[in-house]
Design a protein around this motif. Structure first.
Motif, PDB file in Angstrom:
ATOM      1  N   ALA A 142      -4.558   6.614  -0.007  1.00 29.22           N
ATOM      2  CA  ALA A 142      -3.930   5.869  -1.104  1.00 29.22           C
ATOM      3  C   ALA A 142      -3.654   4.428  -0.686  1.00 29.22           C
ATOM      4  O   ALA A 142      -3.871   3.486  -1.454  1.00 29.22           O
ATOM      5  N   LYS A 143      -3.159   4.248   0.539  1.00 31.67           N
ATOM      6  CA  LYS A 143      -2.867   2.896   1.032  1.00 31.67           C
ATOM      7  C   LYS A 143      -4.144   2.082   1.141  1.00 31.67           C
ATOM      8  O   LYS A 143      -4.173   0.900   0.776  1.00 31.67           O
ATOM      9  N   ALA A 144      -5.226   2.698   1.625  1.00 31.80           N
ATOM     10  CA  ALA A 144      -6.500   1.988   1.729  1.00 31.80           C
ATOM     11  C   ALA A 144      -6.992   1.547   0.353  1.00 31.80           C
ATOM     12  O   ALA A 144      -7.419   0.393   0.171  1.00 31.80           O
ATOM     13  N   VAL A 145      -6.925   2.445  -0.626  1.00 28.34           N
ATOM     14  CA  VAL A 145      -7.372   2.112  -1.982  1.00 28.34           C
ATOM     15  C   VAL A 145      -6.500   1.005  -2.575  1.00 28.34           C
ATOM     16  O   VAL A 145      -7.004   0.060  -3.192  1.00 28.34           O
ATOM     17  N   SER A 146      -5.185   1.100  -2.364  1.00 28.86           N
ATOM     18  CA  SER A 146      -4.275   0.070  -2.873  1.00 28.86           C
ATOM     19  C   SER A 146      -4.592  -1.296  -2.277  1.00 28.86           C
ATOM     20  O   SER A 146      -4.620  -2.310  -2.990  1.00 28.86           O
ATOM     21  N   MET A 147      -4.828  -1.342  -0.974  1.00 32.75           N
ATOM     22  CA  MET A 147      -5.155  -2.624  -0.321  1.00 32.75           C
ATOM     23  C   MET A 147      -6.474  -3.181  -0.848  1.00 32.75           C
ATOM     24  O   MET A 147      -6.603  -4.389  -1.068  1.00 32.75           O
ATOM     25  N   CYS A 170       6.872   4.155  -2.649  1.00 29.98           N
ATOM     26  CA  CYS A 170       5.674   4.643  -3.327  1.00 29.98           C
ATOM     27  C   CYS A 170       4.485   3.751  -3.007  1.00 29.98           C
ATOM     28  O   CYS A 170       4.642   2.623  -2.522  1.00 29.98           O
ATOM     29  N   ILE A 171       3.300   4.263  -3.270  1.00 32.09           N
ATOM     30  CA  ILE A 171       2.052   3.506  -3.170  1.00 32.09           C
ATOM     31  C   ILE A 171       1.432   3.498  -4.558  1.00 32.09           C
ATOM     32  O   ILE A 171       1.264   4.553  -5.172  1.00 32.09           O
ATOM     33  N   LYS A 172       1.074   2.321  -5.053  1.00 28.42           N
ATOM     34  CA  LYS A 172       0.521   2.209  -6.395  1.00 28.42           C
ATOM     35  C   LYS A 172      -0.963   1.888  -6.324  1.00 28.42           C
ATOM     36  O   LYS A 172      -1.367   0.946  -5.651  1.00 28.42           O
ATOM     37  N   VAL A 173      -1.756   2.704  -7.004  1.00 29.56           N
ATOM     38  CA  VAL A 173      -3.162   2.390  -7.248  1.00 29.56           C
ATOM     39  C   VAL A 173      -3.334   2.325  -8.757  1.00 29.56           C
ATOM     40  O   VAL A 173      -2.430   2.695  -9.513  1.00 29.56           O
ATOM     41  N   LYS A 174      -4.463   1.867  -9.209  1.00 29.87           N
ATOM     42  CA  LYS A 174      -4.633   1.633 -10.637  1.00 29.87           C
ATOM     43  C   LYS A 174      -4.486   2.907 -11.463  1.00 29.87           C
ATOM     44  O   LYS A 174      -3.958   2.898 -12.565  1.00 29.87           O
ATOM     45  N   ARG A 175      -4.940   4.016 -10.926  1.00 34.70           N
ATOM     46  CA  ARG A 175      -4.943   5.259 -11.689  1.00 34.70           C
ATOM     47  C   ARG A 175      -3.625   6.011 -11.658  1.00 34.70           C
ATOM     48  O   ARG A 175      -3.343   6.813 -12.546  1.00 34.70           O
ATOM     49  N   LYS A 176      -2.794   5.764 -10.628  1.00 32.94           N
ATOM     50  CA  LYS A 176      -1.567   6.547 -10.492  1.00 32.94           C
ATOM     51  C   LYS A 176      -0.617   5.916  -9.501  1.00 32.94           C
ATOM     52  O   LYS A 176      -0.971   4.962  -8.801  1.00 32.94           O
ATOM     53  N   LYS A 177       0.569   6.481  -9.427  1.00 30.24           N
ATOM     54  CA  LYS A 177       1.569   6.066  -8.442  1.00 30.24           C
ATOM     55  C   LYS A 177       1.872   7.255  -7.549  1.00 30.24           C
ATOM     56  O   LYS A 177       2.172   8.344  -8.039  1.00 30.24           O
ATOM     57  N   ILE A 178       1.793   7.055  -6.238  1.00 32.35           N
ATOM     58  CA  ILE A 178       2.047   8.120  -5.278  1.00 32.35           C
ATOM     59  C   ILE A 178       3.430   7.887  -4.688  1.00 32.35           C
ATOM     60  O   ILE A 178       3.648   6.946  -3.929  1.00 32.35           O
ATOM     61  N   GLU A 179       4.364   8.744  -5.075  1.00 30.68           N
ATOM     62  CA  GLU A 179       5.758   8.584  -4.661  1.00 30.68           C
ATOM     63  C   GLU A 179       6.061   9.471  -3.468  1.00 30.68           C
ATOM     64  O   GLU A 179       5.562  10.590  -3.359  1.00 30.68           O
ATOM     65  N   ALA A 180       6.890   8.951  -2.556  1.00 28.48           N
ATOM     66  CA  ALA A 180       7.293   9.744  -1.395  1.00 28.48           C
ATOM     67  C   ALA A 180       7.966  11.028  -1.846  1.00 28.48           C
ATOM     68  O   ALA A 180       8.830  11.017  -2.713  1.00 28.48           O
ATOM     69  N   MET A 240      -5.214  -0.232  10.746  1.00 26.02           N
ATOM     70  CA  MET A 240      -5.730   1.037  11.255  1.00 26.02           C
ATOM     71  C   MET A 240      -4.688   2.123  11.049  1.00 26.02           C
ATOM     72  O   MET A 240      -3.517   1.939  11.392  1.00 26.02           O
ATOM     73  N   ILE A 241      -5.130   3.262  10.497  1.00 28.44           N
ATOM     74  CA  ILE A 241      -4.249   4.404  10.281  1.00 28.44           C
ATOM     75  C   ILE A 241      -4.867   5.610  10.976  1.00 28.44           C
ATOM     76  O   ILE A 241      -6.024   5.956  10.704  1.00 28.44           O
ATOM     77  N   ILE A 242      -4.112   6.231  11.852  1.00 31.73           N
ATOM     78  CA  ILE A 242      -4.601   7.363  12.629  1.00 31.73           C
ATOM     79  C   ILE A 242      -3.761   8.579  12.280  1.00 31.73           C
ATOM     80  O   ILE A 242      -2.524   8.542  12.387  1.00 31.73           O
ATOM     81  N   THR A 243      -4.398   9.646  11.823  1.00 29.82           N
ATOM     82  CA  THR A 243      -3.657  10.843  11.428  1.00 29.82           C
ATOM     83  C   THR A 243      -4.162  12.050  12.209  1.00 29.82           C
ATOM     84  O   THR A 243      -5.350  12.144  12.538  1.00 29.82           O
ATOM     85  N   GLY A 244      -3.263  12.976  12.480  1.00 30.22           N
ATOM     86  CA  GLY A 244      -3.678  14.180  13.178  1.00 30.22           C
ATOM     87  C   GLY A 244      -2.509  15.084  13.498  1.00 30.22           C
ATOM     88  O   GLY A 244      -1.344  14.695  13.381  1.00 30.22           O
ATOM     89  N   ASP A 245      -2.844  16.293  13.909  1.00 28.30           N
ATOM     90  CA  ASP A 245      -1.849  17.301  14.287  1.00 28.30           C
ATOM     91  C   ASP A 245      -2.130  17.727  15.728  1.00 28.30           C
ATOM     92  O   ASP A 245      -3.106  18.445  15.978  1.00 28.30           O
ATOM     93  N   LEU A 270       3.298   1.973   6.711  1.00 24.17           N
ATOM     94  CA  LEU A 270       2.001   1.546   6.185  1.00 24.17           C
ATOM     95  C   LEU A 270       2.084   0.151   5.581  1.00 24.17           C
ATOM     96  O   LEU A 270       1.119  -0.619   5.633  1.00 24.17           O
ATOM     97  N   ASP A 271       3.226  -0.182   5.005  1.00 24.26           N
ATOM     98  CA  ASP A 271       3.411  -1.503   4.403  1.00 24.26           C
ATOM     99  C   ASP A 271       3.623  -2.595   5.446  1.00 24.26           C
ATOM    100  O   ASP A 271       3.234  -3.750   5.235  1.00 24.26           O
TER     101      ASP A 271
END
Length: 309
Positions: free
Chosen positions: A134-139, A90-100, A245-250, A112-113
């Motif tokens: 979410a990862k950017a906000v957590s960091m 999961c990724i934890k930010v102050k407002r919520k937890k984002i679980e796989a 750096m995180i690169i996303t795409g299809d 990401l970790d």
């Protein structure tokens, strides 16, 4: 009600997914059928979820458990405890937890970790961009970086929009709305807008990255399939000290003019042998939007490979 769903909707959903018959009397469930043991395992996981922090169980929660069950069946996870809700990535930010919500999402979070450069590749609806933000906000919240930088190539998706009114920010904002949506979800609109004003969050078209060195930052390039070879090389070479750096795409959804090579496709080929760079490949099985989205994408995939009549 929290487990069964309104009018036993969740139990009916389980019956539609497995060869099982579920009868209920109050808080007692009786399972029968070929898949009774598998269904029992999923129900126990859902009860754990309710005991932990969930207020109710949705069909999406059930589908998530089925994805992990299928992955376990493929013997890609030998330790049963890795599939427990308590140990799921999961990724934890102050407002919520984002679980796989799928095994691939769990692997993505692990990358990401652990890696400084991560590629999330695959179809829409798999959570690539959402978890990257979410990862950017957590960091940022944990003071691991000083700022967050988000960019996309400003390429129209098969439409000619013509002249757009307003200043430069007004012109590019429509292309970046998915990133704004995720930031508002994790930070709240007021906080996100304050950070944008201070410069702690920067949202810009890819062209604005040229000539810069991005240090102490989490940098996300979204819709990377719409970059050219030169743009992708330029972006990757912006990486500075203490940055991720995180690169996303299809790769299947490029909006580049016919004849142009996607920078994402080339980057995958060129960098795939580097140990420091991680590639997570999503499929239609990982789509976590409405269940119909996955079916639509699979139908299109089949149509593309269908022999011409």
């Amino acid at each position: 009600m929290a487990l069964y769903g309104e009018h036993n909707a969740n139990l009916n959903h389980l019956e539609s997914k497995f060869d099982v018959n579920i009868s209920d009397r109050g808080n007692v469930l009786t399972l029968s059928g070929r898949d009774a043991a598998q269904t029992e395992g999923i129900i126990l996981k859902l009860i754990q979820k309710l005991s932990a922090d969930a207020e109710y169980i949705s069909k999406s929660d059930i589908d998530d458990e089925i994805r992990f069950l299928k992955d376990k069946g493929k013997a890609t996870m030998n330790d049963d405890s890795q599939n427990d809700n308590s140990s799921r990535q999961c990724i934890k930010v102050k407002r919520k937890k984002i679980e796989a919500r799928s095994p691939t999402q769990a692997k993505y979070i692990q990358s990401l970790d652990s890696k400084d450069m991560v590629f999330g590749i695959g179809p829409a609806g798999t959570g690539k961009t959402y978890m990257a933000v979410a990862k950017a906000v957590s960091m940022f919240e944990n003071k691991l970086v000083e700022r967050m930088v988000f960019c996309r190539p400003a390429v129209e998706a098969g439409e000619k929009l013509g002249f757009l009114p307003g200043d430069m920010q007004d012109k590019i904002d429509p292309y970046l709305s998915p990133i704004y949506d995720a930031l508002y979800d994790f930070l709240g609109k007021e906080t996100a807008e304050k950070l944008l004003e201070k410069g702690d969050i920067e949202i810009a078209p890819l062209a604005f990255m040229r000539g810069r060195t991005l240090s102490d930052a989490c940098v996300i390039l979204d819709e990377a399939q719409n970059t050219t070879t030169a743009q992708m090389k330029m972006f990757l070479s912006r990486m500075g000290d203490r940055s991720k750096m995180i690169i996303t795409g299809d790769p299947d959804q490029t909006d580049l003019p016919i004849g142009h090579v996607s920078g994402l496709d080339e980057a995958i080929k060129i960098l795939s042998g580097m140990e420091e760079v991680s590639f997570t490949r999503f499929t239609t099985e990982d789509v976590v939007r409405h269940h119909l989205v996955a079916k639509i994408l699979r139908a299109y995939d089949k149509y593309k490979v269908r022999p011409a009549s």
